[in-house]
Design a protein around this motif. Structure first.
Motif, PDB file in Angstrom:
ATOM      1  N   ILE A 129       3.551  11.511  -1.427  1.00  0.00           N
ATOM      2  CA  ILE A 129       2.893  12.640  -0.785  1.00  0.00           C
ATOM      3  C   ILE A 129       1.854  13.291  -1.690  1.00  0.00           C
ATOM      4  O   ILE A 129       0.837  13.818  -1.226  1.00  0.00           O
ATOM      5  CB  ILE A 129       3.956  13.673  -0.332  1.00  0.00           C
ATOM      6  N   ASP A 130       2.082  13.218  -2.998  1.00  0.00           N
ATOM      7  CA  ASP A 130       1.135  13.814  -3.938  1.00  0.00           C
ATOM      8  C   ASP A 130      -0.238  13.138  -3.887  1.00  0.00           C
ATOM      9  O   ASP A 130      -1.225  13.695  -4.384  1.00  0.00           O
ATOM     10  CB  ASP A 130       1.689  13.757  -5.363  1.00  0.00           C
ATOM     11  N   GLN A 131      -0.315  11.941  -3.287  1.00  0.00           N
ATOM     12  CA  GLN A 131      -1.586  11.232  -3.201  1.00  0.00           C
ATOM     13  C   GLN A 131      -2.391  11.610  -1.954  1.00  0.00           C
ATOM     14  O   GLN A 131      -3.556  11.226  -1.827  1.00  0.00           O
ATOM     15  CB  GLN A 131      -1.335   9.718  -3.191  1.00  0.00           C
ATOM     16  N   ALA A 132      -1.785  12.354  -1.029  1.00  0.00           N
ATOM     17  CA  ALA A 132      -2.462  12.710   0.212  1.00  0.00           C
ATOM     18  C   ALA A 132      -3.422  13.881   0.000  1.00  0.00           C
ATOM     19  O   ALA A 132      -3.137  14.812  -0.771  1.00  0.00           O
ATOM     20  CB  ALA A 132      -1.436  13.063   1.281  1.00  0.00           C
ATOM     21  N   LEU A 133      -4.556  13.837   0.676  1.00  0.00           N
ATOM     22  CA  LEU A 133      -5.542  14.909   0.598  1.00  0.00           C
ATOM     23  C   LEU A 133      -5.158  16.069   1.492  1.00  0.00           C
ATOM     24  O   LEU A 133      -4.502  15.895   2.515  1.00  0.00           O
ATOM     25  CB  LEU A 133      -6.921  14.395   1.035  1.00  0.00           C
ATOM     26  N   THR A 134      -5.579  17.249   1.102  1.00  0.00           N
ATOM     27  CA  THR A 134      -5.458  18.397   1.991  1.00  0.00           C
ATOM     28  C   THR A 134      -6.582  18.336   3.019  1.00  0.00           C
ATOM     29  O   THR A 134      -7.537  17.555   2.893  1.00  0.00           O
ATOM     30  CB  THR A 134      -5.562  19.713   1.217  1.00  0.00           C
ATOM     31  N   ALA A 135      -6.484  19.175   4.046  1.00  0.00           N
ATOM     32  CA  ALA A 135      -7.521  19.204   5.075  1.00  0.00           C
ATOM     33  C   ALA A 135      -8.881  19.564   4.483  1.00  0.00           C
ATOM     34  O   ALA A 135      -9.908  18.980   4.847  1.00  0.00           O
ATOM     35  CB  ALA A 135      -7.136  20.195   6.171  1.00  0.00           C
ATOM     36  N   ASP A 136      -8.901  20.503   3.539  1.00  0.00           N
ATOM     37  CA  ASP A 136     -10.169  20.893   2.915  1.00  0.00           C
ATOM     38  C   ASP A 136     -10.746  19.748   2.087  1.00  0.00           C
ATOM     39  O   ASP A 136     -11.969  19.512   2.094  1.00  0.00           O
ATOM     40  CB  ASP A 136      -9.964  22.122   2.031  1.00  0.00           C
ATOM     41  N   GLU A 167       3.438   9.685   5.813  1.00  0.00           N
ATOM     42  CA  GLU A 167       4.530   9.095   6.584  1.00  0.00           C
ATOM     43  C   GLU A 167       4.665   7.639   6.195  1.00  0.00           C
ATOM     44  O   GLU A 167       3.819   7.087   5.478  1.00  0.00           O
ATOM     45  CB  GLU A 167       4.262   9.224   8.078  1.00  0.00           C
ATOM     46  N   GLY A 168       5.722   6.974   6.661  1.00  0.00           N
ATOM     47  CA  GLY A 168       5.948   5.608   6.243  1.00  0.00           C
ATOM     48  C   GLY A 168       6.196   5.561   4.743  1.00  0.00           C
ATOM     49  O   GLY A 168       6.925   6.376   4.176  1.00  0.00           O
ATOM     50  N   ARG A 169       5.556   4.595   4.065  1.00  0.00           N
ATOM     51  CA  ARG A 169       5.671   4.539   2.608  1.00  0.00           C
ATOM     52  C   ARG A 169       5.011   5.760   1.961  1.00  0.00           C
ATOM     53  O   ARG A 169       5.319   6.127   0.831  1.00  0.00           O
ATOM     54  CB  ARG A 169       5.054   3.240   2.081  1.00  0.00           C
ATOM     55  N   CYS A 218       0.831  -1.208   0.000  1.00  0.00           N
ATOM     56  CA  CYS A 218       0.000   0.000   0.000  1.00  0.00           C
ATOM     57  C   CYS A 218       0.867   1.259   0.000  1.00  0.00           C
ATOM     58  O   CYS A 218       1.729   1.415   0.875  1.00  0.00           O
ATOM     59  CB  CYS A 218      -0.912   0.006   1.218  1.00  0.00           C
ATOM     60  N   PRO A 219       0.656   2.164  -0.944  1.00  0.00           N
ATOM     61  CA  PRO A 219       1.489   3.368  -1.020  1.00  0.00           C
ATOM     62  C   PRO A 219       1.285   4.333   0.141  1.00  0.00           C
ATOM     63  O   PRO A 219       2.090   5.240   0.332  1.00  0.00           O
ATOM     64  CB  PRO A 219       1.061   4.012  -2.347  1.00  0.00           C
ATOM     65  N   TYR A 220       0.241   4.140   0.926  1.00  0.00           N
ATOM     66  CA  TYR A 220      -0.037   5.025   2.058  1.00  0.00           C
ATOM     67  C   TYR A 220       0.358   4.400   3.390  1.00  0.00           C
ATOM     68  O   TYR A 220       0.145   5.006   4.440  1.00  0.00           O
ATOM     69  CB  TYR A 220      -1.543   5.341   2.112  1.00  0.00           C
ATOM     70  N   CYS A 221       0.931   3.183   3.394  1.00  0.00           N
ATOM     71  CA  CYS A 221       1.206   2.483   4.651  1.00  0.00           C
ATOM     72  C   CYS A 221       2.090   3.335   5.561  1.00  0.00           C
ATOM     73  O   CYS A 221       3.163   3.791   5.168  1.00  0.00           O
ATOM     74  CB  CYS A 221       1.880   1.141   4.377  1.00  0.00           C
ATOM     75  N   TYR A 222       1.646   3.543   6.787  1.00  0.00           N
ATOM     76  CA  TYR A 222       2.345   4.441   7.709  1.00  0.00           C
ATOM     77  C   TYR A 222       3.454   3.757   8.504  1.00  0.00           C
ATOM     78  O   TYR A 222       4.156   4.422   9.254  1.00  0.00           O
ATOM     79  CB  TYR A 222       1.350   5.062   8.695  1.00  0.00           C
TER      80      TYR A 222
END
Length: 276
Positions: free
Chosen positions: A197-204, A190-192, A27-31
């Motif tokens: 990072i480009d896949q992470a959502l902003t707070a909004d 964080e993690g993987r 998983c690319p988001y694994c922390y």
């Protein structure tokens, strides 16, 4: 074994046990911290070590264990460890990606009243979200089996740009198959996830996801949001803090309501904190 890591004098009543670093997903988001800091990747405790550690934790008043990884079902002795924790008198739960869960393991858990949680990270986006060729049907079958056998299966959904456009469908699929609870949270950088990072959502963007879920009509399944994008339990670069930091909606319960024991038996206060 006298060479096991020392536990703090006082530990929370609920511990998450990371029994392995191995996982059959990518998983690319694994922390998990060992993806970000491979030099800190822990060695694995053997069966005897985990049993002794579980007994020591019970002696310190720990009442609940959640087994996770990596993918906990990759351990050949996972049944033995789960059974040992149950026999020690603790409440026990298992978090698994579901790909290795079969009816035999499901029955094993139900017979011992071991709670089950799994993750459904996408439908059309499942491959991107898990970094594998595994399909989502196995997870849906697990959720449906729980409903059929009257044993609750909770579902976690991580939201990133890869599955954002179908998150309503993912939520509906989990609900229609019979999830007992659905928890949604944003990908954490964080993690993987440091490499994606480009896949992470902003707070909004995350707030918009929550609005979309709340707009789902006639959903009888309880659900909850985990609003944490940045964990305060570990250091972050100024760039990460600038892009993603938001004021916490409530105090972090890490080290209070729960703690973590890593694959090497060392205690940490949070899933996201780094080993000392």
């Amino acid at each position: 074994m006298n060479d096991l890591p020392e536990l703090p004098k006082k530990i929370p009543a609920h511990l998450v046990l990371e029994v392995t670093t191995q996982c059959n997903y990518q998983c690319p988001y694994c922390y998990c911290f060992w993806h970000e800091f491979p030099e800190k990747k822990p060695t694995l405790l053997d069966t005897a070590g985990w049993k002794i550690l579980i007994d020591r934790c019970r002696g310190k008043g720990v009442k609940e264990f959640t087994f996770t990884g990596g993918e906990a079902l990759l351990r050949q002795d996972i049944g033995e460890l789960l059974d040992h924790a149950v026999r020690a008198g603790a409440r026990v739960s298992l978090f698994t990606n579901g790909s290795l869960m079969d009816e035999k393991m499901f029955s094993f858990c139900r017979e011992r009243e071991i709670a089950i949680s799994t993750s459904l990270q996408g439908l059309r986006s499942h491959g991107k979200m898990t970094g594998t060729a595994f399909g989502y049907r196995k997870t849906l079958e697990l959720i449906a089996l729980g409903r059929q056998e009257n044993w609750p299966v909770a579902v976690n959904i991580t939201v990133s740009r890869a599955n954002r456009d179908e998150i309503g469908d993912v939520f509906a699929a989990a609900a229609l198959c019979g999830a007992s609870l659905i928890q949604l949270g944003p990908m954490m950088p964080e993690g993987r996830g440091q490499c994606h990072i480009d896949q992470a959502l902003t707070a909004d963007e995350w707030e918009n996801v929550k609005q979309d879920i709340r707009a789902v009509k006639e959903c009888e399944v309880p659900y909850a949001f985990c609003d944490e994008i940045i964990c305060q339990c570990r250091p972050h670069s100024p760039e990460i803090l600038r892009r993603f930091s938001v004021a916490p909606s409530h105090p972090c319960n890490a080290g209070k309501n729960f703690g973590v024991i890593g694959p090497d038996g060392k205690y940490r206060k949070c899933l996201h904190s780094l080993p000392v």
